[in-house]
Scaffold this active site. Sequence first.
Site: not given
Ligand code: KIV
Length: 305
Positions: A137, A206
């Site tokens: 991600k 988010e």
């Molecule tokens: O770092 C994280 O835990 C995240 C989530 C809050 C989506 O990116």
Amino acid sequence: MALSGDMGKIGRRYSHYLNESPSRPKMTIPGLRKLYRQGTPITMLTAHDYISGRIADEAGVDMVLVGDSLAMVALGYKDTNEIGLDEMIHHTRAVSRGVESAFLVADLPFGTYGKNGDQTYESAVAMVKRGKTEAVKLEGGIEIADQIAKITALGIPVCGHVGLTPQRQSSLGGFKVQGKTAATAMSVLRDAIALQEAGCFAMVLEAVPDRVGELVTSKLKVPTIGIGAGPGTSGQVLVQLDMLGGFDSFVPKFLKQYANMLDHNRAAIREYSEEVKQRQFPAKPHCYTINDREFEEFANLAEKI
Ligand code: KIV
């Protein structure tokens, strides 16, 4: 499986070696697409170590995310930008040992992508090879879409992250809700479309107003996983320690705490400490045994020393 003798007393800690818990089918990208097509909300939860990965997996979430939130909630850093790639890989590898069925995604931390396609590709490959994650991600929109397109084309699944991007909190002026004006909501939508075109299989959305979350979701053909984006997204994600009440330094408005882990754990540890002081723990059931004849012989031998 029943355990016998002292092995039974050692108990739960070793039960996973014996495959006691029935597993469910492995979640995959086609599996996530199916949930999305059916309109079934997708569940994602963070995990930061082996046991939190195992808990999330056994509880049945569709995706486990090793989020860089671990920097703050598990490692005590001031913000997420302090964590490095090797630390993220170390934790992702631990989580991967606890996750059997959920689809595993891991964050690339601040500064390890975005400079150019090669840097982004190398960080993503390191995370897959050494971290044992199934997808990475990345935070950002149009400005990194070409780099994301490069790694998705090379077969690394990417989950995008738009709206509030905590790695950029300094330039955003803090953890602020995004898309509160027509112009900024359009910018969130443009970013989301760019990520979809770059091949992201899903994206985290988010901290945007609920109506923006729903409208952005309706304009896409890939799932949005919301956090503070209302109920109109394709799925939801929370930080595990936050939703269990295990981190109290910052409690955002969108968070629902499903347990009170800090109070519960503190009370349990106080009780343990008290019982040790009072010589109530360990009691007979917590002790290993030796037969009388062996012990007598041992006592006689010990006497001679
Ligand atoms: O770092 C994280 O835990 C995240 C989530 C809050 C989506 O990116």
